[in-house]
Design a protein around this motif. Structure first.
Motif, PDB file in Angstrom:
ATOM      1  N   ASP A  46      22.010  20.723  49.306  1.00 44.87           N
ATOM      2  CA  ASP A  46      22.670  21.420  49.764  1.00 44.87           C
ATOM      3  C   ASP A  46      23.708  22.526  50.074  1.00 44.87           C
ATOM      4  O   ASP A  46      24.672  21.998  49.765  1.00 44.87           O
ATOM      5  N   PRO A  47      23.001  23.642  50.635  1.00 42.73           N
ATOM      6  CA  PRO A  47      23.539  24.395  50.525  1.00 42.73           C
ATOM      7  C   PRO A  47      25.386  24.815  51.220  1.00 42.73           C
ATOM      8  O   PRO A  47      26.665  25.209  50.722  1.00 42.73           O
ATOM      9  N   SER A  48      25.613  23.789  52.909  1.00 45.11           N
ATOM     10  CA  SER A  48      26.194  24.031  53.030  1.00 45.11           C
ATOM     11  C   SER A  48      27.412  23.129  52.488  1.00 45.11           C
ATOM     12  O   SER A  48      28.764  23.268  52.230  1.00 45.11           O
ATOM     13  N   ALA A  49      27.411  21.947  51.716  1.00 43.93           N
ATOM     14  CA  ALA A  49      28.309  21.478  50.856  1.00 43.93           C
ATOM     15  C   ALA A  49      28.372  21.844  49.690  1.00 43.93           C
ATOM     16  O   ALA A  49      30.525  21.831  49.619  1.00 43.93           O
ATOM     17  N   ALA A  50      27.912  22.151  49.287  1.00 50.17           N
ATOM     18  CA  ALA A  50      28.021  22.880  47.653  1.00 50.17           C
ATOM     19  C   ALA A  50      29.214  23.802  48.051  1.00 50.17           C
ATOM     20  O   ALA A  50      30.142  24.900  47.383  1.00 50.17           O
ATOM     21  N   ALA A  51      28.681  25.015  48.832  1.00 49.32           N
ATOM     22  CA  ALA A  51      29.138  26.653  49.180  1.00 49.32           C
ATOM     23  C   ALA A  51      30.907  25.472  49.815  1.00 49.32           C
ATOM     24  O   ALA A  51      32.351  26.156  49.456  1.00 49.32           O
ATOM     25  N   ALA A  52      31.224  24.244  50.460  1.00 49.32           N
ATOM     26  CA  ALA A  52      32.376  23.999  50.991  1.00 49.32           C
ATOM     27  C   ALA A  52      33.145  23.742  50.112  1.00 49.32           C
ATOM     28  O   ALA A  52      34.243  24.082  49.997  1.00 49.32           O
ATOM     29  N   HIS A  53      32.612  22.952  49.279  1.00 44.22           N
ATOM     30  CA  HIS A  53      33.060  22.380  47.669  1.00 44.22           C
ATOM     31  C   HIS A  53      33.787  23.411  46.953  1.00 44.22           C
ATOM     32  O   HIS A  53      35.166  23.673  46.456  1.00 44.22           O
ATOM     33  N   TRP A  54      32.891  25.148  46.987  1.00 43.76           N
ATOM     34  CA  TRP A  54      33.345  25.658  45.627  1.00 43.76           C
ATOM     35  C   TRP A  54      34.392  26.771  46.732  1.00 43.76           C
ATOM     36  O   TRP A  54      35.362  27.027  46.248  1.00 43.76           O
ATOM     37  N   SER A  55      34.422  27.022  47.829  1.00 43.97           N
ATOM     38  CA  SER A  55      35.274  27.343  48.850  1.00 43.97           C
ATOM     39  C   SER A  55      36.962  26.696  47.925  1.00 43.97           C
ATOM     40  O   SER A  55      37.246  27.521  48.572  1.00 43.97           O
ATOM     41  N   LYS A  56      36.781  25.904  48.432  1.00 43.97           N
ATOM     42  CA  LYS A  56      37.968  24.682  48.620  1.00 43.97           C
ATOM     43  C   LYS A  56      38.317  24.899  47.258  1.00 43.97           C
ATOM     44  O   LYS A  56      39.472  25.100  46.969  1.00 43.97           O
ATOM     45  N   LEU A  57      37.269  24.718  45.850  1.00 41.17           N
ATOM     46  CA  LEU A  57      38.675  24.892  44.486  1.00 41.17           C
ATOM     47  C   LEU A  57      38.902  26.019  44.658  1.00 41.17           C
ATOM     48  O   LEU A  57      39.810  26.590  43.615  1.00 41.17           O
ATOM     49  N   PHE A  58      38.411  27.334  45.085  1.00 39.68           N
ATOM     50  CA  PHE A  58      38.563  28.184  44.477  1.00 39.68           C
ATOM     51  C   PHE A  58      38.383  29.877  45.319  1.00 39.68           C
ATOM     52  O   PHE A  58      39.556  30.894  45.321  1.00 39.68           O
ATOM     53  N   GLY A  59      38.992  28.896  46.284  1.00 43.66           N
ATOM     54  CA  GLY A  59      39.901  29.895  47.466  1.00 43.66           C
ATOM     55  C   GLY A  59      38.570  31.371  48.216  1.00 43.66           C
ATOM     56  O   GLY A  59      39.421  32.394  48.176  1.00 43.66           O
ATOM     57  N   LEU A  60      37.859  31.239  48.308  1.00 41.06           N
ATOM     58  CA  LEU A  60      36.923  31.853  48.492  1.00 41.06           C
ATOM     59  C   LEU A  60      36.189  31.926  50.042  1.00 41.06           C
ATOM     60  O   LEU A  60      36.214  30.680  50.325  1.00 41.06           O
ATOM     61  N   THR A  61      36.273  33.319  50.325  1.00 42.17           N
ATOM     62  CA  THR A  61      35.669  33.169  51.873  1.00 42.17           C
ATOM     63  C   THR A  61      34.331  33.200  52.016  1.00 42.17           C
ATOM     64  O   THR A  61      33.504  34.228  51.550  1.00 42.17           O
ATOM     65  N   THR A  62      33.287  32.466  53.155  1.00 39.86           N
ATOM     66  CA  THR A  62      32.864  32.553  53.657  1.00 39.86           C
ATOM     67  C   THR A  62      32.299  33.572  54.533  1.00 39.86           C
ATOM     68  O   THR A  62      33.216  34.148  55.298  1.00 39.86           O
ATOM     69  N   ILE A  63      31.294  34.187  53.937  1.00 39.96           N
ATOM     70  CA  ILE A  63      30.548  35.751  54.496  1.00 39.96           C
ATOM     71  C   ILE A  63      29.028  34.928  55.737  1.00 39.96           C
ATOM     72  O   ILE A  63      29.484  35.790  56.609  1.00 39.96           O
ATOM     73  N   GLU A  64      28.860  34.244  55.081  1.00 44.23           N
ATOM     74  CA  GLU A  64      27.656  34.423  55.955  1.00 44.23           C
ATOM     75  C   GLU A  64      27.002  32.151  56.094  1.00 44.23           C
ATOM     76  O   GLU A  64      27.461  32.231  55.089  1.00 44.23           O
ATOM     77  N   SER A  65      27.601  32.229  57.214  1.00 46.37           N
ATOM     78  CA  SER A  65      26.704  30.482  57.037  1.00 46.37           C
ATOM     79  C   SER A  65      25.647  29.955  58.030  1.00 46.37           C
ATOM     80  O   SER A  65      25.261  30.093  58.708  1.00 46.37           O
ATOM     81  N   GLY A  66      24.370  29.886  57.144  1.00 40.90           N
ATOM     82  CA  GLY A  66      22.901  29.232  58.238  1.00 40.90           C
ATOM     83  C   GLY A  66      22.375  27.424  57.403  1.00 40.90           C
ATOM     84  O   GLY A  66      23.566  27.279  57.059  1.00 40.90           O
ATOM     85  N   ALA A  67      21.468  27.206  58.282  1.00 43.16           N
ATOM     86  CA  ALA A  67      21.115  26.112  57.356  1.00 43.16           C
ATOM     87  C   ALA A  67      20.661  26.348  55.791  1.00 43.16           C
ATOM     88  O   ALA A  67      21.111  25.331  56.356  1.00 43.16           O
ATOM     89  N   HIS A  68      19.966  26.715  56.129  1.00 41.47           N
ATOM     90  CA  HIS A  68      19.689  27.480  54.241  1.00 41.47           C
ATOM     91  C   HIS A  68      19.566  27.535  53.730  1.00 41.47           C
ATOM     92  O   HIS A  68      19.912  27.769  52.175  1.00 41.47           O
ATOM     93  N   VAL A  69      20.858  28.981  54.010  1.00 46.04           N
ATOM     94  CA  VAL A  69      21.979  30.365  53.215  1.00 46.04           C
ATOM     95  C   VAL A  69      22.946  30.069  53.401  1.00 46.04           C
ATOM     96  O   VAL A  69      23.415  29.971  55.212  1.00 46.04           O
TER      97      VAL A  69
END
Length: 255
Positions: free
Chosen positions: A185-208
């Motif tokens: 689940d790329p969206s969930a994993a990326a959202a979790h790491w973004s919240k923990l470490f304050g990382l910014t989303t650069i690109e967001s797609g269905a699979h990446v």
């Protein structure tokens, strides 16, 4: 506010010399780093500016078994080797590890105390740092660990160049660009790491989904591995561009 950067990546290997030869055979500089005498591990390193690859092996299994349970980098070596020579955790560099620890405490994570680390380098000198690990995982993907070195990044870079630790690669300019995590689940994993470490989303797609960390990226792509599987580099070298180097289960991709 703390500044977080991608510091390095752990790749567990059984034979440091073989990993070094794999890089050197493709025009990349890699060298023996030294021993973690209190932990029973040793390493080889390959630098791309301040971001580097740490090939990590077990030098003394009995010492590694006795290492503090919260040192997950060492404990993971026992779990993975000898059967799985795999890319593992990324290290995130902070300029204030105490503040980073306080921030991570807000998320209810399984955090180690701050660990004082050191190893002997090939010249017999002690290299020292502070680190903390994050236990557990998110949907099977292990967390990064946090590290702080002595001095500022610019001071450390200057010293590493002066002492010859960082040198140009024979093949020419090569930059490390991305760590690729293959997760269900790329969206969930990326959202979790973004919240923990304050990382910014650069690109967001269905699979990446791609997160920025400094001038580099963490890429979460869909798959079943639930781990770091690839490191991606940019290069202008015609000998290296388009190549993929396989070391154990890890892939090094050059674009």
């Amino acid at each position: 506010m703390t500044q977080l950067q991608w510091d390095h990546t752990i790749h567990y290997v059984n034979d440091l010399s073989k990993a070094i030869r794999s890089f050197e055979g493709n025009g990349l500089r890699a060298f023996n780093g030294g021993s973690h005498k209190q932990w029973g591990t040793y390493n080889a390193l390959s630098y791309f500016d301040l971001t580097y690859i740490e090939f990590l092996g077990i030098e003394d299994r009995e010492l590694a078994i006795k290492a503090e349970p919260t040192n997950l980098v060492v404990k993971d070596s026992l779990t993975n080797l000898p059967d799985h020579e795999t890319l593992s955790r990324v290290a995130i560099r902070t300029d204030d590890i105490d503040q980073t620890l306080d921030s991570l405490k807000l998320h209810g994570l399984e955090l180690s105390p701050i660990i004082d680390g050191r190893r002997l380098n090939a010249q017999g000198q002690w290299i020292e740092w502070r680190m903390l690990t994050i236990g557990g995982d998110f949907q099977g993907l292990v967390y990064p660990f946090i590290i702080q070195w002595k001095g500022t990044d610019s001071e450390r870079l200057s010293n590493l160049i002066k002492t010859g630790v960082i040198e140009s690669h024979p093949v020419g300019l090569v930059n490390i660009e991305s760590a690729v995590f293959t997760v269900s689940d790329p969206s969930a994993a990326a959202a979790h790491w973004s919240k923990l470490f304050g990382l910014t989303t650069i690109e967001s797609g269905a699979h990446v989904v791609t997160l920025g960390i400094g001038d580099k990226t963490f890429v979460f792509k869909q798959g079943s591995a639930e781990q770091l599987t690839q490191l991606v580099f940019s290069t202008e070298s015609p000998d290296l561009k388009g190549k993929t180097i396989h070391i154990g289960e890890g892939e090094y991709i050059f674009l």
